[in-house]
Enzyme design. Sequence first.
Site, PDB file in Angstrom:
ATOM      1  N   ASP A   1       0.821  -1.224   0.000  1.00  0.00           N
ATOM      2  CA  ASP A   1       0.000   0.000   0.000  1.00  0.00           C
ATOM      3  C   ASP A   1       0.849   1.266   0.000  1.00  0.00           C
ATOM      4  O   ASP A   1       0.656   2.158   0.841  1.00  0.00           O
ATOM      5  CB  ASP A   1      -0.925   0.014   1.230  1.00  0.00           C
ATOM      6  CG  ASP A   1      -1.731  -1.257   1.382  1.00  0.00           C
ATOM      7  OD1 ASP A   1      -2.245  -1.745   0.366  1.00  0.00           O
ATOM      8  OD2 ASP A   1      -1.839  -1.779   2.512  1.00  0.00           O
TER       9      ASP A   1
ATOM     10  N   GLU B   1     -11.284   0.454  -3.547  1.00  0.00           N
ATOM     11  CA  GLU B   1     -10.570   0.902  -2.346  1.00  0.00           C
ATOM     12  C   GLU B   1      -9.344   1.701  -2.737  1.00  0.00           C
ATOM     13  O   GLU B   1      -9.119   1.975  -3.910  1.00  0.00           O
ATOM     14  CB  GLU B   1     -10.178  -0.318  -1.493  1.00  0.00           C
ATOM     15  CG  GLU B   1      -9.287  -1.311  -2.228  1.00  0.00           C
ATOM     16  CD  GLU B   1      -9.088  -2.623  -1.473  1.00  0.00           C
ATOM     17  OE1 GLU B   1      -9.834  -2.921  -0.529  1.00  0.00           O
ATOM     18  OE2 GLU B   1      -8.164  -3.362  -1.864  1.00  0.00           O
TER      19      GLU B   1
END
Length: 586
Positions: free
Chosen positions: A36, A211
């Site tokens: 991420d 997301e």
Amino acid sequence: MYFLQLGFAFVALPGPVASQFLTAFYNPIIPGFHPDPSCIHVPEEDTFYCASSTFNVFPGIPIYASQDLTSWRLVGHVLNRASQLPDLAISNGSTSGIWAPTLRRHNGTFYLVTTLVHDKRPEQDPSRWDNIVFETKDLWNESSWSDAVHFKFQGYDPSPVWDKDGESYVVGAHAYRVEPGIHLAKVDLKTGEVKSDWTNVWNGTGGLAPEGPHIYQKDGYYYLLAAEGGTSEDHMVTIARSKNLYGPYDNDPSNPVLTNANSTNYFQAVGHADLFQDGRGNWWGVALSVRSGPEYKTFPMGRETVLTNVTWSNGSWPVFNGPIKGAMRGWQLPRIIQDLPGDGPFAHEGDEDLEFSPGSKIPPHFIYWRPPIKENYVVSPKGHPNTLQLKPSKLNLTGLDGNTGGPGGQTFVGRRQSDTLFDYNVDIDFQPTVPGEEVGITLFLSQNHHARMGIALLPSTNNTKPSLQFSFHAISYIPVPSSLTVPVPDGWHNRTLTLSLETLNTTHYSFNANIAVAPGGNGGKPPKPIRIATVPGEIISWGFTGAIVGVYATANGGDGTTPAYVSRWNYRGWGQVRDNWDGLLA
Ligand SMILES: *[C@@H]1O[C@H](CO)[C@@H](O)[C@H](O)[C@H]1NC(C)=O
Ligand SMILES: *[C@@H]1O[C@H](CO)[C@@H](O)[C@H](O)[C@H]1NC(C)=O
Ligand SMILES: *[C@@H]1O[C@H](CO)[C@@H](O)[C@H](O)[C@H]1NC(C)=O
Ligand SMILES: *[C@@H]1O[C@H](CO)[C@@H](O)[C@H](O)[C@H]1NC(C)=O
Ligand SMILES: *[C@@H]1O[C@H](CO)[C@@H](O)[C@H](O)[C@H]1NC(C)=O
Ligand SMILES: *[C@@H]1O[C@H](CO)[C@@H](O)[C@H](O)[C@H]1NC(C)=O
Ligand SMILES: *[C@@H]1O[C@H](CO)[C@@H](O)[C@H](O)[C@H]1NC(C)=O
Ligand SMILES: *[C@@H]1O[C@H](CO)[C@@H](O)[C@H](O)[C@H]1NC(C)=O
Ligand SMILES: *[C@@H]1O[C@H](CO)[C@@H](O)[C@H](O)[C@H]1NC(C)=O
Ligand SMILES: *[C@@H]1O[C@H](CO)[C@@H](O)[C@H](O)[C@H]1NC(C)=O
Ligand SMILES: *[C@@H]1O[C@H](CO)[C@@H](O)[C@H](O)[C@H]1NC(C)=O
């Protein structure tokens, strides 16, 4: 903060870096457990900074700095004091903890916005999603990061954006079985006050779990970048844009704009991207990716940070250079113009004979599972210079049911596996006196995905007097090699032992034991090491995190408190596999 104020030294450039037009780079740029990614460029310093997620690991959210996009130095950790976020200590579950962070700078302040997820609570339970903001004015001063400011959002992957009105907003992924989609609200980042309702502004292009959103303002548009498809093989990057912050957002007809899905590439699961410009105005993208090949079976290092170049012309959609590969060509790479401050290691560096010398600190890249009980880790205690003293926790690495820790913690400290091929070894001086006491090394992904080998005082198989044994145990979601014990050879009792873990090839590891070579090498040649166990990397290829190698000490539920002394810690990388076909090592 400016470079010169910090007394940066200008350095002579080594040969290859001095070359004017380097365009080749290798992925991953930040190897090992670094999912991420979120990155920014700070023009005054011509330096890039990246953050990544850390789940239950403490310290959490590392920040790396680079000037050439190639070598990344650990600056410090956003979450470096347990008191900044006390609830990390009670997180349960292998996939709980700090999920995706977003790093941004606005008006001289750095913001890190993220979520502490209690992943075992139901999605409908708002307390599952603890959304938080940290801030600092000085990235290089770890202790200047604020405590967490909490804001209410029933979702994850929050990312801040400042509109023309000067107001701050947060865009995030709403819990996907509750009200799936990308949601936006006005949030005061200083106080955590949510000043508007959360509004669903985009649902992505129809992929699973939209997301990882980020909004960029460019050429009169708001561009909304997101990830879809779930964070494994079907992962992808998609984008939409609008003239208004609140939409409606129109999809890029070329979506997905970046994915390695349905390909035979060694790099898979590419998604969760972020975009930034370098000092020349060229665009770059970072994303997470998994080095697994299309088999998607063995990927112990989990989700790593990869780079690609992006073309983003005025008024047009950004075009990513994809698919992601191990060796790529992009824009001219920025050059190293100054030494970076700080003394953190580079992400690609190993550990050479770490000594834990008197007065030194535990190295900055060492990590624990949840915030540590500090007194269980002492550098060079009295009478044991150049060692790290470990005091055992009652719990072993498996901990309690449901991946729960406990108030006594789990004595364990390690570092990321950052190379496909490596060897790791430590010397351990441990004379257990209470049955159950055990100290050893581990290849660790989570409490229920790891392998460990310790020196333990255990009843022998015929239940006679407890004796010194090498004890091996593994746990996973798939079948694992059987637990076993091997008696410590007679001549090895009361000796410092070397425990080692090494990759045999790209899919398997071995755990080995030997007597340590005396410092200075005067003890003569040690015997051949005993191979205790062979372990497939597949057992730790799971979930959201990546492999950590390190040492642990436990009483295995008993009352033992005998300390162990760890010395001469080595981790050496032997090679990165970056490609399926030719096994390119670099
Ligand atoms: C984790 O589990 C323990 C034991 O069941 C419990 O006391 C604790 O509250 C749980 N933590 C969270 C964040 O739910
Ligand atoms: C920018 O930061 C300065 C100094 O901290 C502060 O005085 C000013 O109000 C800030 N401006 C905005 C628009 O937030
Ligand atoms: C780092 O930040 C801390 C906390 O704000 C402060 O006390 C300390 O003086 C700072 N150190 C430096 C070198 O700026
Ligand atoms: C997203 O999907 C939901 C459920 O299908 C729908 O009600 C909502 O209008 C959609 N949102 C947007 C912004 O299209
Ligand atoms: C991969 O292939 C599957 C099956 O054909 C398809 O449904 C999916 O959309 C593809 N994914 C991407 C990102 O192209
Ligand atoms: C981008 O295009 C718009 C309209 O076509 C124009 O007004 C603007 O100046 C351009 N921006 C740049 C940076 O070239
Ligand atoms: C990436 O960089 C190369 C230069 O090496 C260039 O040819 C290519 O067009 C770039 N691709 C994108 C999508 O930016
Ligand atoms: C049983 O214990 C004795 C004494 O410690 C030992 O010599 C013997 O090897 C043990 N037998 C087995 C099967 O472990
Ligand atoms: C190890 O040392 C202790 C204390 O010095 C002694 O009591 C014990 O017998 C020794 N054990 C072996 C196997 O040599
Ligand atoms: C790696 O080593 C293991 C254990 O020796 C062996 O079983 C496996 O076949 C090897 N794999 C490859 C790809 O060579
Ligand atoms: C320690 O690990 C074993 C597996 O080897 C497990 O069965 C046991 O319950 C654990 N004990 C404690 C106290 O955590």
